[in-house]
Design an enzyme around this catalytic site. Sequence first.
Site: not given
Length: 231
Positions: A11-12, A15, A23, A62, A89
């Site tokens: 993913h890009g 935040e 995360t 995301r 993830e």
Amino acid sequence: MKINQVVLIRHGQSEWNTLNKFTGWHDAELDKKGKDEAKFAAILLKKEKFFFDCAHTSLLKRAIHTLQYILDELNQTWLSVKKSWRLNERHYGALEGLNKDEVIEKYGQKQVLLWRRSFDISPPQINIKDKRFPGNDPRYSHLNIHDIPLGESLEKTAKRVIPYWNKIIYPELKNNKKILIVAHGNSLRALIQHLYKIDNKAILDLNIPTAQPIILDFDNEKNPIKWHYLT
């Protein structure tokens, strides 16, 4: 695009990447840079005339949004997408939401690097009574509570990723489908390690950048040959 290729994309930037936080399964949004990264990844794919038959992603926005940006740029928003928690993830346990620099200050650089990059060392586990426990999230209500991780090593992450590859994705590859997988740094590391037989020490050095397409090459019998970044 050749029929013997699979494309992986992390993913890009999110935040929480920008805030330097662990995360994991937290559902962080893409930031502006992450959205731009996703669009640029699609431009790279379009330039090389990639076109897909099916796509896979995690249950985290995301990754989902990165895939949506890519499919929009490729004019393939109609494509069937399969979403699975198995592509999430790795779960960072009690570290989720903590600033990485502060964790390093508390535990030391060496220990944190082992938690982040090693194969079989898990971070401290989260308590099921913690509000961050994924069992409190309705998107995981279909899972047996014992399957919901409290904190994962790469080894534990691989134990959920590899069965998804074997049962869901690989049969599509065998059927000559052109496949796009948008997921996360560690779920993709686990898959690459499995396919290309990377040893447990060497995997420590593999860090997958955000939104950089990875091309997996397979032979005519669908055995993995090599992998490389699309630049």
